[in-house]
Design a protein around this motif. Structure first.
Motif, short mmCIF file in Angstrom:
data_model
loop_
_atom_site.label_atom_id
_atom_site.label_comp_id
_atom_site.label_asym_id
_atom_site.label_seq_id
_atom_site.Cartn_x
_atom_site.Cartn_y
_atom_site.Cartn_z
N GLN A 110 -12.03 1.05 -1.13
CA GLN A 110 -11.60 0.57 0.18
C GLN A 110 -10.31 1.28 0.59
O GLN A 110 -9.28 1.14 -0.07
CB GLN A 110 -11.39 -0.95 0.14
N GLU A 111 -10.42 2.07 1.64
CA GLU A 111 -9.26 2.81 2.12
C GLU A 111 -8.25 1.86 2.77
O GLU A 111 -8.61 0.81 3.30
CB GLU A 111 -9.70 3.86 3.14
N ASN A 112 -6.99 2.27 2.70
CA ASN A 112 -5.90 1.48 3.30
C ASN A 112 -5.90 0.03 2.80
O ASN A 112 -5.70 -0.91 3.56
CB ASN A 112 -5.99 1.53 4.83
N ALA A 162 -1.29 7.12 -2.35
CA ALA A 162 -1.42 8.51 -1.88
C ALA A 162 -0.16 9.32 -2.18
O ALA A 162 0.95 8.78 -2.33
CB ALA A 162 -1.71 8.53 -0.38
N SER A 187 -1.63 1.11 4.67
CA SER A 187 -2.02 2.52 4.74
C SER A 187 -1.55 3.28 3.51
O SER A 187 -0.55 2.91 2.88
CB SER A 187 -1.47 3.16 6.01
N THR A 190 -5.68 3.07 -1.77
CA THR A 190 -7.12 2.94 -1.97
C THR A 190 -7.34 2.02 -3.16
O THR A 190 -6.71 2.19 -4.21
CB THR A 190 -7.76 4.31 -2.26
#
Length: 203
Positions: A110-112, A162, A187, A190
């Protein structure tokens, strides 16, 4: 624990024969045959005791006890483990795989999404590997982080930070071990959960 009674009728499903007299050396094969013999024994006689040797005895017909069986004792021989079963043994059974099992895997990333909030450290401090609840270390990518969680038996979810995030969280992979999945939207993160596999179904 029961002890052997001299003169009792002995049953052994493995070595016995219902034509035998029911001694230790020559036991009967079935409990029913022993009960039939015991009915003709005098009251108070040791032959009013039936002793069953170790094993599972499949009762293909009901064992009917009447007034004629008054004073009868049925017990295991010298504390041996005996099972009486109303089931039927299944012989020469061959199993085949009906539905294959699944391996332990990771859910879709799942991004962000951040599941490391608070449990894995704070803005200026990162918990190292092996810490309670969560441990973090630098890794090259979210895929590498996911693989690390999958291979760690105690990992229940991961969060990858990130490379664009500020120190000390830059490229940080955090593996949670407490089973908590309570992510927040953020943001640059992940996250994914580990999903348990299951065994195959045979028939």
């Amino acid at each position: 624990k029961t002890t052997h009674v001299d003169g009792a009728l002995v049953v052994d499903g493995s070595t016995g024969d219902d034509s035998n007299p029911g001694t230790v050396e020559k036991p009967l094969k079935t409990i029913g045959a022993a009960v039939s013999l015991a009915r003709h024994a005098a009251a108070g006689s040791p032959a009013k005791t039936v002793e069953v040797r170790a094993g599972t005895y499949y009762m293909t017909t009901p064992l009917h006890l009447t007034e004629a069986d008054s004073g009868l004792t049925i017990q295991n021989y010298n504390g041996e483990e005996v099972w009486l079963s109303g089931a039927a043994p299944i012989k020469e059974l061959e199993w085949e795989l009906w539905k294959p099992g699944t391996n332990t895997s990771m859910s879709d990333p799942q991004e962000n999404t951040n599941n490391a909030e608070n449990a894995c450290g704070d803005h200026g401090h990162v918990k190292p590997p092996g810490s309670d609840q969560c441990g973090c270390e630098t890794m090259a990518s979210a895929d590498v982080c996911a693989s690390a969680c999958l291979s760690a038996d105690n990992c229940t979810s991961y969060t990858y930070h990130a490379s664009s995030l500020p120190s000390p969280w830059t490229s940080m992979c955090c593996l949670r071990t407490d089973g908590v999945w309570d992510p927040v939207s953020e943001s640059g993160h992940t996250a994914a959960q580990k999903t348990a596999g299951h065994a195959g179904i045979w028939r």
